[in-house]
Design a protein around this motif. Structure first.
Motif, PDB file in Angstrom:
ATOM      1  N   PRO A  70       0.821  -1.211   0.000  1.00  0.00           N
ATOM      2  CA  PRO A  70       0.000   0.000   0.000  1.00  0.00           C
ATOM      3  C   PRO A  70       0.855   1.262   0.000  1.00  0.00           C
ATOM      4  O   PRO A  70       2.069   1.211   0.186  1.00  0.00           O
ATOM      5  CB  PRO A  70      -0.771  -0.120   1.308  1.00  0.00           C
ATOM      6  CG  PRO A  70       0.157  -0.872   2.208  1.00  0.00           C
ATOM      7  CD  PRO A  70       0.888  -1.836   1.319  1.00  0.00           C
ATOM      8  N   LEU A  71       0.216   2.386  -0.212  1.00  0.00           N
ATOM      9  CA  LEU A  71       0.884   3.675  -0.219  1.00  0.00           C
ATOM     10  C   LEU A  71       0.826   4.324   1.163  1.00  0.00           C
ATOM     11  O   LEU A  71      -0.168   4.216   1.865  1.00  0.00           O
ATOM     12  CB  LEU A  71       0.205   4.616  -1.220  1.00  0.00           C
ATOM     13  CG  LEU A  71       0.233   4.217  -2.677  1.00  0.00           C
ATOM     14  CD1 LEU A  71      -0.454   5.263  -3.531  1.00  0.00           C
ATOM     15  CD2 LEU A  71       1.648   3.996  -3.151  1.00  0.00           C
ATOM     16  N   HIS A  72       1.898   4.994   1.493  1.00  0.00           N
ATOM     17  CA  HIS A  72       1.956   5.799   2.712  1.00  0.00           C
ATOM     18  C   HIS A  72       2.096   7.250   2.274  1.00  0.00           C
ATOM     19  O   HIS A  72       3.082   7.597   1.611  1.00  0.00           O
ATOM     20  CB  HIS A  72       3.143   5.368   3.576  1.00  0.00           C
ATOM     21  CG  HIS A  72       3.076   3.938   3.986  1.00  0.00           C
ATOM     22  ND1 HIS A  72       2.548   3.537   5.193  1.00  0.00           N
ATOM     23  CD2 HIS A  72       3.451   2.806   3.351  1.00  0.00           C
ATOM     24  CE1 HIS A  72       2.617   2.219   5.285  1.00  0.00           C
ATOM     25  NE2 HIS A  72       3.153   1.744   4.182  1.00  0.00           N
ATOM     26  N   PHE A  73       1.130   8.054   2.632  1.00  0.00           N
ATOM     27  CA  PHE A  73       1.095   9.438   2.162  1.00  0.00           C
ATOM     28  C   PHE A  73       1.747  10.406   3.134  1.00  0.00           C
ATOM     29  O   PHE A  73       1.706  10.214   4.362  1.00  0.00           O
ATOM     30  CB  PHE A  73      -0.363   9.885   1.960  1.00  0.00           C
ATOM     31  CG  PHE A  73      -0.971   9.394   0.686  1.00  0.00           C
ATOM     32  CD1 PHE A  73      -1.597   8.163   0.633  1.00  0.00           C
ATOM     33  CD2 PHE A  73      -0.914  10.169  -0.469  1.00  0.00           C
ATOM     34  CE1 PHE A  73      -2.161   7.704  -0.543  1.00  0.00           C
ATOM     35  CE2 PHE A  73      -1.475   9.718  -1.651  1.00  0.00           C
ATOM     36  CZ  PHE A  73      -2.097   8.484  -1.692  1.00  0.00           C
ATOM     37  N   GLY A  74       2.311  11.465   2.570  1.00  0.00           N
ATOM     38  CA  GLY A  74       2.699  12.619   3.363  1.00  0.00           C
ATOM     39  C   GLY A  74       1.479  13.486   3.611  1.00  0.00           C
ATOM     40  O   GLY A  74       0.373  13.195   3.139  1.00  0.00           O
TER      41      GLY A  74
END
Lengths: 111, 114
Positions: free
Chosen positions: B102-106
């Motif tokens: 999955p993506l980890h967002f700022g």
């Protein structure tokens, strides 16, 4: 057909209700599927990955239907804190890890 | 551990100026993505970097937009000759390409072009 398509809603449900969202995708070679949640004016956060066999995390159940190219998210016993926009995310296919987001479904859980 | 870091958090610029947005991904993450989100809209894919492969630039809306990723880590998104329609939140995310990642967002950079 759009790469990833969701019903934008809004869905307004009472506390305790069960609500389901569907998301369709166009690329049959897609292999990675996720549901994200986004609160107002915040960044998206992973809710759960979606596995081929379906998976459950507490009140949340995600399912994948490859034949019809859709994924679903079921929320049972809705809480006020579940109010958010739910985003469907799908990769472009095969080993391509470009991840495309649906436009999101807005859920409001009312007291 | 440290998450994805973006700077600045807010940027106000005059139409026609150039801006640079910075993203520092999670250490060890090989994939880095830029998205933008206009008010009340969904996430629009801009560009994707994966390791040493050529980036996927298919989402960049015009040749005023460019991005680079130096040393496989920090990325800079540059918008030249900004226009009012560039106003949006620019989100960076990173992921470990291995498996179902999955993506980890700022937290994003909110860009306002006046």
């Amino acid at each position: 057909r759009k790469e990833v398509e969701q019903d934008p809603g809004p869905f307004n449900v009472p506390e305790g209700a069960t609500v389901a969202f569907n998301c369709t995708y166009s690329n049959s070679a897609s292999q990675s599927f996720f549901w994200y949640r986004q609160d107002c004016r915040k960044e998206p956060k992973l809710l759960m990955s979606v596995y081929s066999s379906g998976n459950e995390d507490g009140r949340f159940t995600a399912q994948l239907n490859r034949a019809s190219q859709y994924i679903s998210l079921l929320i049972r016993d809705s809480k006020l804190s579940d109010s958010a926009t739910y985003l469907c995310v799908v990769n472009s296919g095969g080993s391509n890890y470009k991840l495309t987001f649906g436009k999101g479904t807005l859920l409001t859980v009312n007291p | 551990g440290a998450g994805v870091s973006q700077s600045p958090s807010n940027k106000v610029t005059e139409k026609g100026k150039d801006v640079e947005l910075r993203c520092d991904p999670i250490s060890g993450h090989t994939a880095l993505y830029w998205y933008r989100q206009s008010l009340g809209q969904g996430l629009e894919f801009l560009i994707y970097f994966q390791g040493n492969s050529a980036p996927d630039k298919s989402g960049l809306p015009s040749d005023r937009f460019s991005a680079e990723r130096t040393g496989g880590s920090v990325s800079t998104l540059t918008i030249q000759r900004t226009q009012q329609e560039d106003s949006a939140v620019y989100l960076c995310a990173s992921s470990d390409r291995v498996g179902n990642s999955p993506l980890h967002f700022g937290n994003g950079t909110r860009l306002t072009v006046t």
